[in-house]
Design a protein around this motif. Structure first.
Motif, PDB file in Angstrom:
ATOM      1  N   LYS A   1       0.845  -1.190   0.000  1.00 36.87           N
ATOM      2  CA  LYS A   1       0.000   0.000   0.000  1.00 36.87           C
ATOM      3  C   LYS A   1       0.881   1.241   0.000  1.00 36.87           C
ATOM      4  N   GLU A   2       0.504   2.228  -0.802  1.00 40.58           N
ATOM      5  CA  GLU A   2       1.269   3.472  -0.872  1.00 40.58           C
ATOM      6  C   GLU A   2       1.062   4.281   0.407  1.00 40.58           C
ATOM      7  N   THR A   3       2.146   4.851   0.920  1.00 37.17           N
ATOM      8  CA  THR A   3       2.079   5.615   2.169  1.00 37.17           C
ATOM      9  C   THR A   3       2.274   7.115   1.966  1.00 37.17           C
ATOM     10  N   GLN A   4       2.688   7.508   0.776  1.00 37.58           N
ATOM     11  CA  GLN A   4       2.948   8.933   0.519  1.00 37.58           C
ATOM     12  C   GLN A   4       1.651   9.728   0.604  1.00 37.58           C
ATOM     13  N   LYS A   5       1.714  10.886   1.257  1.00 35.63           N
ATOM     14  CA  LYS A   5       0.536  11.717   1.461  1.00 35.63           C
ATOM     15  C   LYS A   5      -0.110  12.091   0.133  1.00 35.63           C
ATOM     16  N   GLY A   6      -1.421  11.882   0.052  1.00 35.43           N
ATOM     17  CA  GLY A   6      -2.161  12.247  -1.149  1.00 35.43           C
ATOM     18  C   GLY A   6      -2.181  11.187  -2.230  1.00 35.43           C
ATOM     19  N   GLU A   7      -1.383  10.140  -2.068  1.00 34.14           N
ATOM     20  CA  GLU A   7      -1.305   9.091  -3.086  1.00 34.14           C
ATOM     21  C   GLU A   7      -2.536   8.180  -3.019  1.00 34.14           C
ATOM     22  N   LYS A   8      -3.161   7.969  -4.166  1.00 33.81           N
ATOM     23  CA  LYS A   8      -4.364   7.130  -4.214  1.00 33.81           C
ATOM     24  C   LYS A   8      -4.200   5.913  -5.114  1.00 33.81           C
ATOM     25  N   ARG A   9      -3.068   5.813  -5.767  1.00 34.96           N
ATOM     26  CA  ARG A   9      -2.862   4.698  -6.700  1.00 34.96           C
ATOM     27  C   ARG A   9      -2.379   3.438  -5.983  1.00 34.96           C
ATOM     28  N   VAL A  10      -2.400   2.332  -6.730  1.00 37.70           N
ATOM     29  CA  VAL A  10      -1.801   1.088  -6.266  1.00 37.70           C
ATOM     30  C   VAL A  10      -0.966   0.547  -7.429  1.00 37.70           C
ATOM     31  N   ALA A  11       0.128  -0.123  -7.113  1.00 41.44           N
ATOM     32  CA  ALA A  11       1.070  -0.540  -8.161  1.00 41.44           C
ATOM     33  C   ALA A  11       0.525  -1.627  -9.075  1.00 41.44           C
ATOM     34  N   ILE A  12      -0.344  -2.480  -8.544  1.00 40.46           N
ATOM     35  CA  ILE A  12      -0.902  -3.575  -9.337  1.00 40.46           C
ATOM     36  C   ILE A  12      -2.405  -3.639  -9.102  1.00 40.46           C
ATOM     37  N   SER A  13      -3.182  -3.526 -10.145  1.00 38.35           N
ATOM     38  CA  SER A  13      -4.639  -3.617 -10.045  1.00 38.35           C
ATOM     39  C   SER A  13      -5.049  -5.091 -10.025  1.00 38.35           C
ATOM     40  N   PRO A  14      -6.284  -5.397  -9.655  1.00 35.53           N
ATOM     41  CA  PRO A  14      -6.734  -6.805  -9.655  1.00 35.53           C
ATOM     42  C   PRO A  14      -6.578  -7.484 -11.019  1.00 35.53           C
ATOM     43  N   ASN A  15      -6.858  -6.752 -12.106  1.00 39.63           N
ATOM     44  CA  ASN A  15      -6.715  -7.347 -13.444  1.00 39.63           C
ATOM     45  C   ASN A  15      -5.279  -7.766 -13.720  1.00 39.63           C
ATOM     46  N   ILE A  16      -4.330  -6.915 -13.319  1.00 39.68           N
ATOM     47  CA  ILE A  16      -2.919  -7.234 -13.550  1.00 39.68           C
ATOM     48  C   ILE A  16      -2.458  -8.339 -12.601  1.00 39.68           C
ATOM     49  N   ALA A  17      -2.985  -8.340 -11.378  1.00 44.97           N
ATOM     50  CA  ALA A  17      -2.666  -9.429 -10.440  1.00 44.97           C
ATOM     51  C   ALA A  17      -3.083 -10.767 -11.037  1.00 44.97           C
ATOM     52  N   LYS A  18      -4.249 -10.777 -11.656  1.00 46.03           N
ATOM     53  CA  LYS A  18      -4.742 -12.006 -12.303  1.00 46.03           C
ATOM     54  C   LYS A  18      -3.798 -12.444 -13.413  1.00 46.03           C
ATOM     55  N   MET A  19      -3.303 -11.497 -14.208  1.00 47.07           N
ATOM     56  CA  MET A  19      -2.381 -11.828 -15.295  1.00 47.07           C
ATOM     57  C   MET A  19      -1.077 -12.414 -14.762  1.00 47.07           C
ATOM     58  N   LEU A  20      -0.586 -11.871 -13.652  1.00 41.55           N
ATOM     59  CA  LEU A  20       0.645 -12.403 -13.047  1.00 41.55           C
ATOM     60  C   LEU A  20       0.436 -13.816 -12.528  1.00 41.55           C
TER      61      LEU A  20
ATOM     62  N   SER B   1     -11.712  -7.699  -1.718  1.00 43.34           N
ATOM     63  CA  SER B   1     -12.358  -8.870  -2.314  1.00 43.34           C
ATOM     64  C   SER B   1     -12.078  -8.977  -3.816  1.00 43.34           C
ATOM     65  N   ASP B   2     -11.807  -7.836  -4.472  1.00 43.72           N
ATOM     66  CA  ASP B   2     -11.479  -7.861  -5.902  1.00 43.72           C
ATOM     67  C   ASP B   2     -10.180  -8.629  -6.140  1.00 43.72           C
ATOM     68  N   TYR B   3      -9.233  -8.456  -5.215  1.00 43.61           N
ATOM     69  CA  TYR B   3      -7.966  -9.187  -5.317  1.00 43.61           C
ATOM     70  C   TYR B   3      -8.151 -10.651  -4.939  1.00 43.61           C
ATOM     71  N   SER B   4      -8.886 -10.882  -3.881  1.00 42.32           N
ATOM     72  CA  SER B   4      -9.112 -12.263  -3.422  1.00 42.32           C
ATOM     73  C   SER B   4      -9.783 -13.099  -4.509  1.00 42.32           C
ATOM     74  N   LYS B   5     -10.714 -12.483  -5.236  1.00 43.26           N
ATOM     75  CA  LYS B   5     -11.450 -13.210  -6.287  1.00 43.26           C
ATOM     76  C   LYS B   5     -10.548 -13.693  -7.403  1.00 43.26           C
ATOM     77  N   VAL B   6      -9.461 -12.970  -7.678  1.00 46.97           N
ATOM     78  CA  VAL B   6      -8.560 -13.379  -8.766  1.00 46.97           C
ATOM     79  C   VAL B   6      -7.416 -14.256  -8.246  1.00 46.97           C
TER      80      VAL B   6
END
Length: 371
Positions: free
Chosen positions: A7-26, A48-53
């Motif tokens: 999880k990103e800790t930098q103030k104001g950051e809302k992104r994540v490095a890997i989305s559920p779709n990309i996690a599924k591809m990996l 749950s989006d990550y758990s599902k993939v």
């Protein structure tokens, strides 16, 4: 190979490095993927989006303890570096040239580090280039923010009450962000002009229907690897002279000029701002590195001499769902490039590996060699 998404800790950051779709591809490629709890909550991805993939949710300490590869967007902070284990591999935008002490701390832990912002600008690496994918979104969002802050509309509009003339937009820097800003402003109906130290950007600017303001760059260092070089004081003076007329007529100005590892060049001074139109808006996308505007401040709006100056990265944080998907796809392509049969190939002489591998097994690399 176990890959941990932090999880990103930098103030104001809302992104994540890997989305559920990309996690599924990996996972489909044979990797195990573990995700820190709520890592994607700020960009609409639920646990749950990550758990599902097939990507289980774990605590931060568990991921640091059990994963071989750790992936983030922003640099690892000191607390995170202290948790690294010998032989662990990290991937993030480390901005290693600006943070040499962090590289020493990572090396001291015996870890290996890839810096995503060091990706070479070559055709083979285009689908791994996180700076380009994120800058693309930043250029688009800068125009949208500018349109919101302006007191005028962009297009020509003919009404029964009279005709509204189109707004004028000026873009400094015709890189990825600048090109997207030009294209977006044109689509919205503005009259667009742009300038850049690199003469090769003239054709790109004109292909989008904008006017390119040429400045003689004789004697300037040529750009290497697709990245802009710092301009001389003489060039900056000549650029001001050539661009001033357009600057003083502009309703919206977007500055995007950044030089990797160095402070952003000052392109617009306070004296120039005094001569701009009352009510004009400047979006300074280079604010995180000092800014292209003399009086801009990061994450603040400064109103001076009737001009509104907004210093921001605009980052992609404001469109975090799309930004996360694009960053994640860059990471997927990068991991695929570096590995074979789910193991790292460690081809140290290969250009992409050589440029991005900053720390290798606890030793800082310089000039393509491990010290």
């Amino acid at each position: 190979m176990k890959i941990g998404i932090l999880k990103e800790t930098q103030k104001g950051e809302k992104r994540v490095a890997i989305s559920p779709n990309i996690a599924k591809m990996l996972i489909e490629k044979g990797f195990e993927v573990f995700v820190e709890e709520d890592a994607g909550s700020s960009c609409s991805f639920k646990n749950s989006d990550y758990s599902k993939v097939g990507a289980p949710i774990r605590s931060k300490s568990d991921i640091f303890k059990n994963c071989d590869v750790l992936i983030k967007i922003n640099p690892f902070d000191n607390d995170e570096i202290e948790q690294l284990k010998k032989g662990q591999i990290i991937m993030a935008q480390l901005f290693h040239k600006s943070h040499p002490n962090d590289m020493k701390l990572i090396a001291a832990r015996g870890a290996t580090a890839f810096s995503m912002d060091a990706m070479p600008r070559i055709s083979r690496a285009q689908d791994m280039d996180v700076l380009s994918s994120q800058s693309n979104l930043a250029g688009y969002k800068a125009v949208i923010l500018g349109a919101y802050e302006m007191t005028k509309i962009f297009p020509l509009m003919m009404t029964a009450a009279g005709t509204i003339t189109p707004s004028r937009v000026l873009v400094y820097g015709v890189g990825v962000a600048g090109l997207q800003a030009i294209a977006t402003a044109k689509r919205l109906g503005a009259v667009v002009e742009a300038t850049d130290i690199r003469p090769e950007t003239k054709e790109q600017t004109e292909s989008l229907g904008a006017k390119f303001i040429s400045v003689d760059n004789t004697g300037e260092e040529k750009a290497e690897g697709g990245y802009a070089k710092a301009a001389s004081e003489d060039y900056i003076r000549r650029q001001k002279e050539a661009v001033n007329k357009s600057l003083f007529q502009a309703d919206l100005v977007i500055t995007t000029a950044m030089v990797p590892g160095r402070k952003s060049p000052i392109l617009i001074t306070e004296d120039q701002i005094k001569q701009m139109k009352n009510g004009a808006v400047i979006i300074d996308l280079a604010a995180a590195q000092g800014g292209n505007v003399e009086i801009s401040k990061l994450n603040k709006t400064v109103i001076k001499h009737g001009v509104k100056i907004i210093g921001t990265t605009i980052s992609p944080e404001s469109v975090s769902t799309n930004a996360s998907d694009l960053y994640g796809k860059n990471m997927f392509n990068f991991i695929k490039h570096l590995t074979k049969d789910n193991e790292f190939k460690w081809e140290l002489d290969e250009e992409i590996t050589d440029e991005t591998l900053i720390v290798y097994n606890g030793k800082i690399r310089k000039n393509g060699k491990t010290e």
